[in-house]
Scaffold this active site. Sequence first.
Site, PDB file in Angstrom:
ATOM      1  N   LYS A   1      15.967 -49.971  20.762  1.00 37.81           N
ATOM      2  CA  LYS A   1      14.925 -48.939  20.732  1.00 37.81           C
ATOM      3  C   LYS A   1      13.949 -49.093  21.912  1.00 37.81           C
ATOM      4  O   LYS A   1      13.413 -48.096  22.403  1.00 37.81           O
ATOM      5  CB  LYS A   1      14.187 -48.975  19.390  1.00 37.81           C
ATOM      6  CG  LYS A   1      15.074 -48.567  18.200  1.00 37.81           C
ATOM      7  CD  LYS A   1      15.576 -47.129  18.324  1.00 37.81           C
ATOM      8  CE  LYS A   1      16.255 -46.619  17.061  1.00 37.81           C
ATOM      9  NZ  LYS A   1      16.735 -45.238  17.189  1.00 37.81           N
TER      10      LYS A   1
ATOM     11  N   TYR B   1      18.272 -54.358  17.209  1.00 33.85           N
ATOM     12  CA  TYR B   1      17.693 -53.026  16.939  1.00 33.85           C
ATOM     13  C   TYR B   1      16.459 -52.794  17.822  1.00 33.85           C
ATOM     14  O   TYR B   1      16.338 -51.753  18.469  1.00 33.85           O
ATOM     15  CB  TYR B   1      17.343 -52.909  15.458  1.00 33.85           C
ATOM     16  CG  TYR B   1      16.806 -51.545  15.055  1.00 33.85           C
ATOM     17  CD1 TYR B   1      17.650 -50.436  15.022  1.00 33.85           C
ATOM     18  CD2 TYR B   1      15.469 -51.364  14.712  1.00 33.85           C
ATOM     19  CE1 TYR B   1      17.173 -49.178  14.651  1.00 33.85           C
ATOM     20  CE2 TYR B   1      14.980 -50.116  14.341  1.00 33.85           C
ATOM     21  CZ  TYR B   1      15.828 -49.026  14.317  1.00 33.85           C
ATOM     22  OH  TYR B   1      15.350 -47.785  13.955  1.00 33.85           O
TER      23      TYR B   1
HETATM   24  P1  NDP Z   1      20.144 -41.835   8.597  1.00 33.76           P
HETATM   25  O1  NDP Z   1      21.016 -43.006   8.340  1.00 33.76           O
HETATM   26  O2  NDP Z   1      20.006 -40.791   7.554  1.00 33.76           O
HETATM   27  O3  NDP Z   1      20.590 -41.105   9.930  1.00 33.76           O
HETATM   28  C1  NDP Z   1      21.311 -41.702  10.967  1.00 33.76           C
HETATM   29  C2  NDP Z   1      22.292 -40.680  11.484  1.00 33.76           C
HETATM   30  O4  NDP Z   1      22.938 -41.196  12.646  1.00 33.76           O
HETATM   31  C3  NDP Z   1      23.370 -40.351  10.463  1.00 33.76           C
HETATM   32  O5  NDP Z   1      23.460 -38.956  10.300  1.00 33.76           O
HETATM   33  C4  NDP Z   1      24.646 -40.930  11.061  1.00 33.76           C
HETATM   34  O6  NDP Z   1      25.747 -40.093  10.765  1.00 33.76           O
HETATM   35  C5  NDP Z   1      24.317 -40.919  12.556  1.00 33.76           C
HETATM   36  N1  NDP Z   1      25.066 -41.941  13.268  1.00 33.76           N
HETATM   37  C6  NDP Z   1      25.020 -43.283  13.094  1.00 33.76           C
HETATM   38  N2  NDP Z   1      25.905 -43.888  13.908  1.00 33.76           N
HETATM   39  C7  NDP Z   1      26.507 -42.891  14.612  1.00 33.76           C
HETATM   40  C8  NDP Z   1      27.517 -42.863  15.604  1.00 33.76           C
HETATM   41  N3  NDP Z   1      28.119 -43.975  16.074  1.00 33.76           N
HETATM   42  N4  NDP Z   1      27.883 -41.662  16.110  1.00 33.76           N
HETATM   43  C9  NDP Z   1      27.324 -40.534  15.669  1.00 33.76           C
HETATM   44  N5  NDP Z   1      26.369 -40.481  14.727  1.00 33.76           N
HETATM   45  C10 NDP Z   1      25.974 -41.654  14.215  1.00 33.76           C
HETATM   46  O7  NDP Z   1      18.717 -42.419   8.940  1.00 33.76           O
HETATM   47  P2  NDP Z   1      17.454 -41.789   9.675  1.00 33.76           P
HETATM   48  O8  NDP Z   1      17.452 -40.332   9.569  1.00 33.76           O
HETATM   49  O9  NDP Z   1      16.306 -42.548   9.182  1.00 33.76           O
HETATM   50  O10 NDP Z   1      17.702 -42.232  11.192  1.00 33.76           O
HETATM   51  C11 NDP Z   1      17.628 -41.352  12.297  1.00 33.76           C
HETATM   52  C12 NDP Z   1      17.047 -42.083  13.489  1.00 33.76           C
HETATM   53  O11 NDP Z   1      15.709 -42.438  13.193  1.00 33.76           O
HETATM   54  C13 NDP Z   1      17.772 -43.384  13.855  1.00 33.76           C
HETATM   55  O12 NDP Z   1      17.906 -43.470  15.247  1.00 33.76           O
HETATM   56  C14 NDP Z   1      16.816 -44.453  13.352  1.00 33.76           C
HETATM   57  O13 NDP Z   1      16.923 -45.649  14.073  1.00 33.76           O
HETATM   58  C15 NDP Z   1      15.480 -43.771  13.575  1.00 33.76           C
HETATM   59  N6  NDP Z   1      14.386 -44.311  12.798  1.00 33.76           N
HETATM   60  C16 NDP Z   1      14.419 -44.300  11.427  1.00 33.76           C
HETATM   61  C17 NDP Z   1      13.388 -44.860  10.694  1.00 33.76           C
HETATM   62  C18 NDP Z   1      13.375 -44.906   9.210  1.00 33.76           C
HETATM   63  O14 NDP Z   1      12.535 -45.628   8.637  1.00 33.76           O
HETATM   64  N7  NDP Z   1      14.202 -44.168   8.516  1.00 33.76           N
HETATM   65  C19 NDP Z   1      12.218 -45.432  11.392  1.00 33.76           C
HETATM   66  C20 NDP Z   1      12.282 -45.363  12.814  1.00 33.76           C
HETATM   67  C21 NDP Z   1      13.326 -44.825  13.481  1.00 33.76           C
HETATM   68  P3  NDP Z   1      27.235 -40.690  10.568  1.00 33.76           P
HETATM   69  O15 NDP Z   1      27.088 -41.985   9.848  1.00 33.76           O
HETATM   70  O16 NDP Z   1      27.923 -39.628   9.776  1.00 33.76           O
HETATM   71  O17 NDP Z   1      27.786 -40.813  11.939  1.00 33.76           O
END
Ligand code: NDP
Length: 250
Positions: A153, A149
């Site tokens: 990033k 991860y």
């Molecule tokens: P969520 O799990 O709610 O959001 C992640 C989103 O990414 C989902 O909507 C998922 O939709 C989509 N996703 C995952 N894999 C795929 C794929 N292969 N193709 C298309 N879409 C994909 O979590 P967050 O909102 O927290 O995460 C959003 C971003 O923020 C991420 O990149 C995460 O690493 C980053 N982040 C989050 C933190 C936190 O503490 N929450 C901290 C720092 C960064 P679906 O599964 O339907 O495809």
Amino acid sequence: MITNKHILITGGGTGIGRAIAILFADNGANVTITGRRSNVLEEVADSSSNISAFQMDVSNEKEVISVISKAVSKFGPIQVCVANAGIAEGKKLQNTDLEFWRKIIGTNLDGTFLTIRESMKSMLKADWGRVIAISSIAGIKGLKGAGAYSASKHGVMGLIKTYSEEYMGGPITFNAICPGYVNTSIVDTNIKSMISKGISEKDAHKMMVNANRHKRLIQTEEVAQTAYWLCTQAAKSINGQAIEIAGGKV
Ligand code: NDP
């Protein structure tokens, strides 16, 4: 500034992506959200006539090419590209097999690269654009137990810094937002994983909260507001940056 502009948000059906989609749609943007699960995407799209949903797996090159081109044909050139889709799973080095490594890198790094490359095809035709990647504090410092991860990033930061140099002086800026722990399903999953290891729910929650410098979980709207600010006149000279939203310096 963003009224009627076409904004693409990957992973826009949940969490941070959802909050960005709603904020931009409320401010008159023409929002395209993508993700793998149609049910969550449709729910967000149903909440506003300014939001449209497309199923797209960011790790699948053919899908990214065809879906982004479809969205551009329908709504015009993309002007704000938010590469947000990601998975946050952690394994220690000796437990990291190549399959797990490729899953994380394939989604978080390949996905960001493909999303930006395909969006830029149309963005370059417009006279203003913003590329915003959702990286993480793990894109700035190493995160114990999450090598793949953190590497993905850090890779995202490499892309943003490079593209900001490649397109320097043009109308498009490239920035990364690097949040600490945000109140989304990612934090819920971390808490569940700690509970499965015998930690109480209260302690698990406390550990997540304490991992942020200001000792509270960040709200998705805080990240969305930062993405929005990057699209205002005030941020026109902000380029190639890693903007930490972590309650303090990482
Ligand atoms: P969520 O799990 O709610 O959001 C992640 C989103 O990414 C989902 O909507 C998922 O939709 C989509 N996703 C995952 N894999 C795929 C794929 N292969 N193709 C298309 N879409 C994909 O979590 P967050 O909102 O927290 O995460 C959003 C971003 O923020 C991420 O990149 C995460 O690493 C980053 N982040 C989050 C933190 C936190 O503490 N929450 C901290 C720092 C960064 P679906 O599964 O339907 O495809």
